[in-house]
Structure formats: structure tokens, C-alpha cells
Design a protein around this motif. Structure first.
Motif, short mmCIF file in Angstrom:
data_model
loop_
_atom_site.label_atom_id
_atom_site.label_comp_id
_atom_site.label_asym_id
_atom_site.label_seq_id
_atom_site.Cartn_x
_atom_site.Cartn_y
_atom_site.Cartn_z
N THR A 156 -5.36 3.26 -0.14
CA THR A 156 -5.16 4.42 0.73
C THR A 156 -6.48 4.80 1.39
O THR A 156 -7.54 4.79 0.73
N LEU A 157 -6.42 5.13 2.67
CA LEU A 157 -7.56 5.68 3.40
C LEU A 157 -7.25 7.14 3.67
O LEU A 157 -6.19 7.47 4.20
N GLY A 158 -8.16 8.01 3.29
CA GLY A 158 -7.92 9.42 3.52
C GLY A 158 -9.12 10.27 3.17
O GLY A 158 -10.22 9.77 2.89
N PHE A 159 -8.92 11.58 3.17
CA PHE A 159 -9.96 12.53 2.84
C PHE A 159 -9.91 12.85 1.35
O PHE A 159 -8.84 12.96 0.77
N PHE A 160 -11.08 12.99 0.74
CA PHE A 160 -11.11 13.32 -0.68
C PHE A 160 -12.33 14.19 -0.98
O PHE A 160 -13.30 14.23 -0.23
N THR A 161 -12.25 14.87 -2.10
CA THR A 161 -13.35 15.68 -2.61
C THR A 161 -13.71 15.19 -4.00
O THR A 161 -12.84 15.18 -4.89
N PRO A 162 -14.95 14.74 -4.24
CA PRO A 162 -15.32 14.28 -5.58
C PRO A 162 -15.23 15.40 -6.60
O PRO A 162 -15.26 16.58 -6.26
N GLN A 163 -15.15 15.00 -7.85
CA GLN A 163 -15.11 15.97 -8.94
C GLN A 163 -16.38 16.80 -8.94
O GLN A 163 -17.48 16.30 -8.70
N ASN A 164 -16.25 18.09 -9.19
CA ASN A 164 -17.38 19.04 -9.24
C ASN A 164 -18.10 19.15 -7.90
O ASN A 164 -19.31 19.35 -7.84
N ASN B 298 -9.38 -0.05 24.15
CA ASN B 298 -8.11 -0.54 23.63
C ASN B 298 -8.30 -1.14 22.24
O ASN B 298 -8.20 -2.35 22.05
N THR B 299 -8.61 -0.29 21.28
CA THR B 299 -8.84 -0.76 19.91
C THR B 299 -7.98 0.01 18.93
O THR B 299 -7.47 1.10 19.23
N SER B 300 -7.86 -0.54 17.73
CA SER B 300 -7.14 0.14 16.65
C SER B 300 -7.79 -0.21 15.33
O SER B 300 -8.46 -1.25 15.20
N ALA B 301 -7.61 0.64 14.33
CA ALA B 301 -8.15 0.40 12.99
C ALA B 301 -7.00 0.32 12.00
O ALA B 301 -6.08 1.15 12.03
N GLN B 302 -7.05 -0.71 11.15
CA GLN B 302 -5.95 -0.94 10.21
C GLN B 302 -6.51 -1.18 8.82
O GLN B 302 -7.55 -1.83 8.65
N LEU B 303 -5.81 -0.67 7.80
CA LEU B 303 -6.18 -0.89 6.41
C LEU B 303 -5.36 -2.05 5.87
O LEU B 303 -4.13 -1.98 5.82
N SER B 304 -6.05 -3.12 5.46
CA SER B 304 -5.36 -4.33 5.01
C SER B 304 -5.06 -4.26 3.52
O SER B 304 -5.55 -3.39 2.80
N SER C 239 -1.96 4.07 4.51
CA SER C 239 -1.92 3.16 3.36
C SER C 239 -1.82 1.72 3.82
O SER C 239 -1.35 1.43 4.92
N SER C 240 -2.28 0.81 2.95
CA SER C 240 -2.11 -0.61 3.22
C SER C 240 -0.63 -0.95 3.13
O SER C 240 0.17 -0.19 2.56
N GLU C 241 -0.23 -2.09 3.66
CA GLU C 241 1.18 -2.45 3.71
C GLU C 241 1.81 -2.53 2.33
O GLU C 241 2.95 -2.14 2.12
N ASP C 242 1.01 -3.03 1.34
CA ASP C 242 1.57 -3.15 -0.01
C ASP C 242 1.52 -1.82 -0.78
O ASP C 242 1.98 -1.73 -1.92
N GLY C 243 0.89 -0.81 -0.18
CA GLY C 243 0.86 0.51 -0.80
C GLY C 243 -0.18 0.70 -1.88
O GLY C 243 -0.28 1.78 -2.47
#
Length: 840
Positions: free
Chosen positions: A50-58, A120-126, A43-47
Motif C-alpha cells: 500500500t502507498l499512502g500517508f502514515f504517522t509513525p508511533q510517538n 503525460n506520465t503516471s505512477a503505479q505501485l507494482s 494498493s498493488s494489484e495483489d493487495g
């Protein structure tokens, strides 16, 4: 004993703190040692995001995306075209430092695909919903998700257009609400002659337009400051044009989404109701559909019918207009002064043209801007015979138009005032009730007298009147209208001869009702495109077979000839690289051709779309190039007839389910006699950017004309760029010029589409570029024949001579090359049929 228990307690607390600390660090960050496995999220710092896995409807597929508050508000998707089939997915940093999505077999299905990274890298959700890949040591940002948007425009995300490189940062719709893969619609910024607009495209066709940007608002969007605020437009020194928006923190979450039906919607999060609200949409009525009323007409959603001709114009085809098919638009009723001035009796009528004012409209497409005052703007337009309308905005300056006035919409507020040029005789015309009543009385009297006469003739000579009716029916039906200026008797004889040649009975003849049912009465949603002589629709027959219906517009005087020509030509052709004609429909005024439907549409849909071009790797593009060449060889040498296509271009190359190319649209093709190698025409047809110089300027065409078009296609397929785009502001280079410069300098990498380049294919790509340059040489005698092209393509040992300079290496105005501006309507001029107009 107590000491030991206390030590154990401290150890447990230490491990617990470490676990919590690790979890906290990973809350918005992914590193090489900290992956995200399905169903984990960050999640971003302010909440809020969200980055994650999802399944669309139907759906049962799994995707990696970013959402606001809940998974029902997904605003970005990583693996759009490569879904996961189960819950074994992992998001991690790969060994080369890229952020990747892997399936359960550890296969990479999506990657940030950044070169020159480190491990030496990282990924962040702002907090701005931006997923950022950073080099940890230096803090350098290597990639972010705003560079690869999905269907959502977020605050700070810049839509951009770079006319130098031909690249865009654009939104692409989902295929459907349950399928995030790239759909048919995309939204992009377009800058033409200093005027910026936003377009929604359906494949390669314009679907919606914002109107010109004046630095504060889009002038074609009414009440924009009420519903849409915070937009900014910027031009930098590197050829980039940006459009973006910002939102005050007090307003909350505001996002713009391009949905799967092509609507661009402003969405606001209602915190009280805990749901999204649609505040504005780009398509509030049919008038918002691009060009729905055709040229020289205006659309008003408050009127019935919604389309009306501009003052001084009348419907091009009144029967179609009455059926509410407005695509053919309107034509000028009275000639302008500069068209009358060179006539023999012009001295009798040299009154100055005037302007008709339209208030609060979305002004037409294809505007040209210049920074002058309203008075100078008016006089400049009046002095230019080609100028058909002008407008003025304090921030933009003078806006003028020299071509068709297309996509005018009457707005309820805002907009601009448009001044349409009309002949002096039209300025005084108004609604004169006396004249109207007189005309109605005269017409009524005429009809009554005529009916009485027919009744009298029928009662006294029934055999003659029956013969007259049958004769009238025959003369008005089907192909008998194809007369090309001949008398009806000669026309009918010509048609009968042509039909006997092509054995029309061998084709399946469809009745109009069957075709209308298959296309849902030619519904706009089934429209695939607009050809030079009419629209093309997708349809499905009762047996489930999908078809493509080319419906000839009866408004085109030349269209009947092209229809007949296409029946004559394509009915004689059968080849795996030519589209197959299933049948035709000839009923009353309707002329339609029914083709096999190509599920992958046309080549331009893939090659020129950055998101879809990835689906065509080099081996597939190589196969398409060879397939087009083999289809052309059949036309030129192997069929019973020698045929010159005259309009080979990316949009006329259709792709079947396996991406095999099929040449289509033979309406402009010419059949050569057995001993003919070259012909001349006084009507040049084709598409800007694909025509050979001898054809464009002299009307000379031969198989070398098609070879030139093929060469342009080869370079477009390799580069993923259109020939009709600037690639150097100072030199005004076309794609041909750009390719030639890179070739001479021995630096072809900038020419090649990065998505297909592989060092293993370098030699083969280089060879194909060489062949393409040989095909576009300025002099026809220097170009190879298509048989020689195929020999070069399939044989690595075949000798390739050095190419000479291509034609049109600098982009110029083809209309000026073909025909200098001349308002004398009686002079014999070559004309150009510009069958495609690209806004990208």
C-alpha cells in the motif's frame, strides 16, 4: 411514468459503474487527473503493498510511504526529511510530469525530480513494492523507488557501487523508530581491488562488515546459506557492482531492514501469527562491531575477554588492554626475516618466516585479490616483505594483506582460513608450563624481597622513603610522561616551560570521573570517530552542556607530543571559524581534550553523502568555503602565532548548528617563528589526497601546503566527491585530474554536484572551481596565499590567472611516492600518518 423511472434507474446505475470503474483504475495508479489525498491510499494489484500517508508511533508528523500489510511495516518513505505537519498532503503528477508530494499550501516538499519528462506520465505501485513513474505514450520508465531506497532491501532491489562515477545506491537508516528522516547509519557495497564487501557505516566510520563476497556467500557471515539465501553479485561493463537477492514465492515476504541502531536484520512475515519475525541480525555480539579489538588481534564472542592478540603479537598498551580498551590493538613481538636481514649481525639469524593458521575466521579488511593457486599465493606472500597474511578461496582466489590486520573475527562455522606471517622464532613457542611456573616463582620472590627491603628502609629511614614515594608520584603524573626520549628531569622542565607558556590555569581542568560520567564511561554508542591519535566521544555535562572529548591513546608514542602540541596551539587561538577548546583532563595515563560539541558533526558527513548533500545548497557551500579560508587566514597571518595546520580535510571541518565551518584537530599543526616561511620535517603527517607534492615527497611545508589542501577541499565541496576516488579507470584520474580535464575541455557540468547546480549560480561556481585549481597547482610558488584566495572569493572583479596542471592528477600509491618499500628498520624514512581510511 414507469419509463421515466426506468430511465432514471439506468442513469444512476451508469454513474455508479463509472465511479466504480474510475476507482478501480486508480487503485494502483496516480495520474495528473487522479491525485491521492490524505488519508487516501493506493494498493498493488495483489493487495500486499500500500502507498499512502502514515504517522509513525510517538509522532504527529505525516509521511508518504509504502508498507506491507499494515502501517507498522513501512519499507519506503518519500518525504523522509520534509514531513507534513497536518493531514492536508496530496500526492499527484505535477505539470512537468514528476510525481510530487505537496502540502496544504500547494508547496512541493518532495519530487521524483526527473528531467526531460512530459506531462503525460503516471505512477503505479507494482506487486514487487516498486513505485514506478512511467511515460504513458511510450511506456518508458522514468524513475522508480528502487533507485532511491530508504532503509529496506527488497527482493530485486540492487545495492550498487560505481567506481567510475563514485555514486552508490545504498540504504540509510531512520533517525529513530518514530522519525524516518535519514539517520546516522547507511549500508553500501564496496569494491576494492576486485573484492566486494558490504559495509554498514556510522556517519563516515565503518561499523560492520560482511567479509569478502565469493560469488555465493559473504565469507564473514557464518551459516549464511541457512539464514540468508538467494543473494547474487554482478559486475557490468560500466563499472557497476550490484548485490541483490531474490525470494521464492513459496517462502513469502522476506525483507532486510537497516534499523536506527545500525543493525541489518532479516525480517520474515509470519502469516499465521500475522506479525514480522527477525530471523537474522548483523550484530549478534560485540565482535560484530568493526575493529573493536584493534589491529593484529582477533575477536571471539565465546572467549573472555573477547579480544586476543594474534600469535607473535602482544598488546601495544598493556594497561589499556587490561582495562578492556582494545582499540590500540597489538604489535609484533619479533621482527620478520626481511627486517633482520640488513642488520649488521643478521648472518646469525636468517631463518625463514612462517605462517600461523587461523581456521574459520572473518578475514581482515583491506584485502587484495589475485587469481592464483594456494601454493603460489603462499610463496608470493613469503617473497613480499610487505605481505603480513594471506588466505585462499576457490572462487575468489588468493587474498593477501600488506597493512594492519583489522577486524578479524573467530566464527563458529564457515569463514576462511587465514595464514598470518610470523617470525621463525615464534613458530615453536607454546604453553610451556615449566617456564611459566619458573617465571611466576622468580617474580613472586622478587616482589617479596622488594617489599621486605622497603619495609626495612621505612623503619630505619622514614623521611627518605616518604621523599622517594612523593618523587615517584610526581614523575608518573600528568604531563611529566611527555619526554620524547629525554631524561625525566629534562622532560619535566620542558613540560613546565610549555605549560607556563600556554597558561594552562586559564583552561578549565576536568577530572577524569567527570569526563567519564559525561560520556557514560566512554560507551561505544557515544563514540563520534577515531582520530589519528585516539577516539573522540560525545558527552553531556551535569549542567546539560554537550561536549566532544578527544581521548589520547596512550599506545601512541607520538600521541603525547600531538596532545601537548594541540594544547599549546589551540589555547592561543580564538576565531569564529576555529573550534573552541573548553578544557583538558590530565590524570595518570589519561590525556583528554574537551571541545565544544558540533551538532552537525563534520563536513564530510554532508558533502559525500548523497542523501545529506541536498541539505547544503550552493549558498551554504559557498559560505563554508569562505569560512574555511577565513579560518586559515587567521592561522597564517592574523593570530599571534603563524600556524600551519598540515591536516586540512573535510573530516576536520566541523559544522555548528547554522552550518558555519570550524577548523579542528590541531595535533599536527606547526608554529612558525616570526621570520620563518618554510620548514622541513623527516616525519610527514597528514592524509592521503590532501597533501601537497613538496610536502609528501620532500617533507617541505609552508602556508602553501595548507593552500593546496584548501584547494582540494573546494573541489570536493563543489563536486560532492572525494579526491581519493578513481573517476576514470583507464587514466586512473583523481578528482584533481578529473576537474583539470573538464576545465581544459570547457565542460565543468559533470564536475558539479547536481543537487547544487542552478544556471543562476553558474558563474560563481565556475569562479570557485577556478580558485580551487589555482590552489592545487603542482609548484608551490604558483599557488596564491590564503589572503589572495579570500580576495578572489569576495571580489568578482579580482583578476584570476589561468591555472597550470594540478599535482597528482592521477591517483597513485602515496606510500610509494613518499617512501619506497624498504624493510631496513634503521634507515631514515619519511612516514605518512594516514588518519582516515575511506571505504566508499
Amino acid at each position: 411514468m414507469c419509463f421515466i423511472n426506468l430511465a432514471n434507474l439506468f442513469f444512476v446505475l451508469f454513474m455508479l459503474c463509472r465511479y466504480v470503474l474510475d476507482f478501480a483504475i486508480a487503485i494502483d495508479t496516480i495520474t495528473s487527473s487522479q491525485s491521492m489525498k490524505d488519508p487516501e491510499t493506493i494498493s498493488s494489484e495483489d493487495g500486499n503493498f500500500t502507498l499512502g500517508f502514515f504517522t509513525p508511533q510517538n509522532s504527529t508528523k505525516r509521511y508518504v510511504g509504502i508498507w506491507w500489510k499494515s502501517q507498522s511495516t513501512v519499507i519506503w518513505v518519500a518525504n523522509r526529511n520534509q514531513p507534513l505537519n497536518d493531514s492536508s498532503g496530496v500526492v499527484t503528477i505535477s505539470e512537468d510530469g514528476n510525481l510530487v508530494v505537496m502540502n496544504g499550501l500547494k508547496h512541493v516538499i518532495w519530487s521524483t525530480n526527473v528531467s526531460n519528462t512530459s506531462s503525460n506520465t503516471s505512477a503505479q505501485l507494482s506487486d514487487s513494492a516498486k513505485l514506478v513513474l512511467t511515460e504513458i505514450t511510450t511506456g518508458t520508465i522514468l524513475w522508480d523507488s528502487f533507485q532511491q531506497p530508504s532503509n529496506a532491501l527488497l527482493p530485486g532491489l540492487k545495492l550498487s557501487s560505481n567506481k567510475r562515477s563514485g555514486t552508490n545506491n545504498e540504504l540509510t537508516s531512520w533517525e529513530s523508530p518514530s522519525n524516518p528522516s535519514v539517520g546516522s547509519f547507511y549500508l553500501s557495497v564496496v569494491k576494492r581491488i576486485n573484492i566486494v564487501q558490504v559495509f554498514i557505516w556510522n556517519e563516515t566510520r565503518p561499523y560492520w562488515r560482511s567479509g569478502p563476497w565469493n560469488g555465493g556467500v559473504f565469507t564473514g557471515i557464518p551459516d549464511m546459506t541457512t539464514y540468508i539465501d538467494g543473494f547474487k553479485g554482478v559486475d557490468d561493463d560500466e563499472g557497476n557492482t550490484y548485490i541483490y537477492y531474490t525470494v521464492q514465492s513459496t517462502i513469502g515476504f522476506v525483507v532486510y531492514m537497516l534499523n536506527s541502531k545500525g543493525r541489518f536484520e532479516q525480517i520474515w512475515w509470519d502469516d499465521e501469527k500475522k506479525q514480522l519475525q527477525i530471523c537474522w541480525t548483523s550484530q549478534e555480539s560485540d565482535c560484530d562491531v568493526y575493529g573493536i579489538c584493534g589491529p593484529f588481534s582477533s575477536c571471539n564472542s565465546q572467549s573472555s575477554p573477547i579480544c586476543s592478540c594474534l600469535k607473535g603479537f602482544e598488546p601495544m598498551n598493556k594497561e589499556e588492554w587490561n582495562r578492556q580498551n582494545w582499540t590500540s590493538g597489538c604489535v609484533r613481538r619479533s621482527r620478520l626475516k626481511c627486517e633482520r636481514v640488513k642488520e649488521q649481525n643478521a648472518s646469525l639469524d636468517l631463518k625463514e618466516d612462517g605462517f600461523w593458521e587461523m581456521k574459520m575466521v572473518k578475514v581482515p579488511d583491506f584485502p587484495e585479490g589475485s587469481p592464483v593457486t594456494p601454493d603460489i599465493c603462499r610463496s608470493q606472500c613469503l617473497e613480499n616483505c610487505s605481505c603480513v597474511a594471506y588466505s585462499h578461496d576457490d572462487n575468489i582466489g588468493c587474498i593477501s594483506w600488506t597493512g594492519n590486520l583489522l577486524d578479524i573475527q573467530q566464527l563458529s562455522s564457515d569463514g576462511l582460513d587465514l595464514y598470518v606471517r610470523v617470525a621463525h622464532s615464534e613458530l615453536g613457542k607454546g604453553s610451556n608450563k615449566t617456564i611459566i611456573i619458573t617465571i611466576i616463582v622468580i617474580m613472586g620472590t622478587f616482589i617479596i624481597v622488594s617489599c621486605a627491603y622497603l619495609v626495612w628502609r621505612a623503619s630505619n629511614h622514614p623521611d627518605k622513603i616518604w621523599h622517594l614515594i612523593k618523587s615517584r608520584k610526581r614523575n608518573n603524573k600528568g604531563f611529566d610522561q611527555f619526554n620524547n626520549g629525554e631524561s625525566p628531569e629534562n622532560s619535566s622542565q620542558t613540560v613546565i616551560e610549555e605549560l607556563s607558556q600556554v597558561k594552562l590555569q586559564e583552561l578549565l581542568v576536568f577530572d577524569f570521573e567527570r569526563v567519564a560520567t559525561a560520556t557514560n564511561n566512554f560507551h561505544l554508542s557515544n563514540k563520534l570517530g577515531q582520530g589519528g591519535f585516539g577516539p573522540v566521544y560525545k558527552g553531556k555535562l551535569q549542567d546539560g552542556q554537550e561536549i566532544a572529548v578527544k581521548r589520547l591513546s596512550t599506545a601512541s608514542g607520538q600521541g603525547l607530543e600531538e596532545f601537548m602540541n594541540e594544547v599549546v596551539v589551540i589555547s592561543k587561538l580564538q576565531h569564529r571559524n576555529l573550534v573552541r577548546l573548553l578544557g583538558c583532563c590530565v590524570e595518570g595515563d589519561e590525556k583528554m581534550l574537551i571541545y565544544e560539541y558540533m551538532s552537525n558533526k563534520s563536513l564530510d558527513v554532508f558533502v559525500f553523502d548523497p542523501s545529506k548533500s541536498k541539505l547544503l545548497d550552493w549558498s551554504k557551500r559557498r559560505s563554508i568555503i569562505e569560512g574555511i579560508a577565513r579560518g586559515s587566514l587567521y592561522l597564517h597571518r592574523d593570530s599571534r602565532l603563524k600556524i600551519i595546520h598540515r591536516d586540512l580535510k573535510a573530516s576536520n571541518i566541523l559544522l555548528d548548528e547554522e552550518m558555519n565551518p570550524k577548523i579542528s584537530d590541531f595535533g599536527m599543526a606547526r608554529i612558525f617563528g616570526g621570520s620563518e616561511d618554510q620548514a622541513n620535517t623527516n616525519r610527514v603527517v597528514g592524509t592521503y589526497g590532501y597533501m601537497s607534492p613538496e610536502y609528501a615527497m620532500q617533507g617541505l611545508f609552508s602556508e602553501k601546503s595548507d593552500v593546496f589542501s584548501f584547494g582540494v577541499l573546494v573541489l570536493e565541496i563543489i563536486s560532492g566527491r572525494r579526491n581519493s576516488v578513481f573517476y576514470d579507470d583507464e587514466l586512473a584520474l583523481s578528482l584533481l585530474g578529473f576537474a583539470w580535464i573538464q576545465w581544459k575541455e570547457g565542460n565543468i557540468l559533470p564536475l558539479i554536484d547536481p543537487t547544487i547546480y542552478n544556471p543562476n549560480h553558474h558563474k560563481d561556481i565556475l569562479r570557485c572551481i577556478h580558485i580551487g585549481l589555482l590552489c592545487v597547482q603542482e609548484h608551490a610558488i604558483d599557488r596564491p596565499i590564503i589572503a589572495g584566495v579570500i580576495s578572489m572569493l569576495i571580489s568578482e572583479v579580482a583578476f584570476l590567472p589561468p591555472p597550470s596542471q594540478p599535482a597528482f592528477i592521477r591517483r597513485q600509491n602515496m606510500l610509494n611516492l613518499v617512501s619506497p618499500i624498504d624493510c631496513h628498520t634503521n634507515s631514515s624514512l619519511n612516514t605518512i600518518s594516514n588518519t582516515t581510511i575511506h571505504g566508499r
